[in-house]
Design a protein around this motif. Sequence first.
Motif, short mmCIF file in Angstrom:
data_model
loop_
_atom_site.label_atom_id
_atom_site.label_comp_id
_atom_site.label_asym_id
_atom_site.label_seq_id
_atom_site.Cartn_x
_atom_site.Cartn_y
_atom_site.Cartn_z
N LEU A 44 23.96 18.07 73.58
CA LEU A 44 25.14 18.39 74.30
C LEU A 44 25.12 17.20 75.32
O LEU A 44 24.09 16.96 76.03
CB LEU A 44 25.03 19.79 74.97
N ALA A 61 21.30 17.72 76.76
CA ALA A 61 20.33 18.78 76.69
C ALA A 61 20.47 18.99 74.96
O ALA A 61 21.55 19.07 74.27
CB ALA A 61 21.07 20.00 77.25
N GLY A 63 20.49 21.31 71.77
CA GLY A 63 21.09 22.82 71.73
C GLY A 63 20.88 23.08 70.30
O GLY A 63 20.92 22.58 69.44
N TRP A 71 27.15 26.11 75.37
CA TRP A 71 27.96 25.42 76.22
C TRP A 71 27.80 26.07 77.75
O TRP A 71 27.77 25.27 78.87
CB TRP A 71 29.32 25.35 75.99
N PHE A 74 24.62 25.18 79.28
CA PHE A 74 24.78 23.75 79.68
C PHE A 74 25.54 23.58 81.06
O PHE A 74 25.11 22.94 82.13
CB PHE A 74 25.42 22.87 78.64
N GLU A 77 23.85 25.11 84.11
CA GLU A 77 22.65 24.16 84.59
C GLU A 77 23.30 23.04 85.59
O GLU A 77 22.72 22.78 86.58
CB GLU A 77 21.90 23.50 83.49
#
Length: 147
Positions: A44, A61, A63, A71, A74, A77
């Motif tokens: 991602l 990241a 995934g 998602w 993500f 974060e």
Amino acid sequence: MQPLPPQEFSAWTARRLDGLELDYLFLDASMFKMHPGARAEPVLAGWGITTTGAPVFLALAAGGSESTDAWADFLDELTGRGLRVASDGAAELLAAVEATLPRSLRQRCLIHRSRNVLAKVPTQAQTEIRDAYWAVLDRASRGWRGM
């Protein structure tokens, strides 16, 4: 290009994002084989364009999938690091954006939309349709409003 040493990558992935003012946030995933013989997995990615027009690479990241949960994690974060804020229309991504950034504006990626249109057109007509598609968008971007 040399990869970042692990400590620099860790610092990059933990840096605060609250100083950024984005006009556009782009989210997408690319599939990569992480290990020989393994199935491809999504990575991602998030990047944006600031209000001053500068591009900024925000995050990467790994995934397990391109699911709504992946998602959402993500985006959680990114917002946890201070990001305040266009997605390509994937249902899982849109659901995560709706949950995490409910007031954001969204626009479907024009390249993905073009590919989806062309996939439904006979091969011999694809060049003509592709050129017409982009010509219409070019006219629209210059303020053209009619037939």
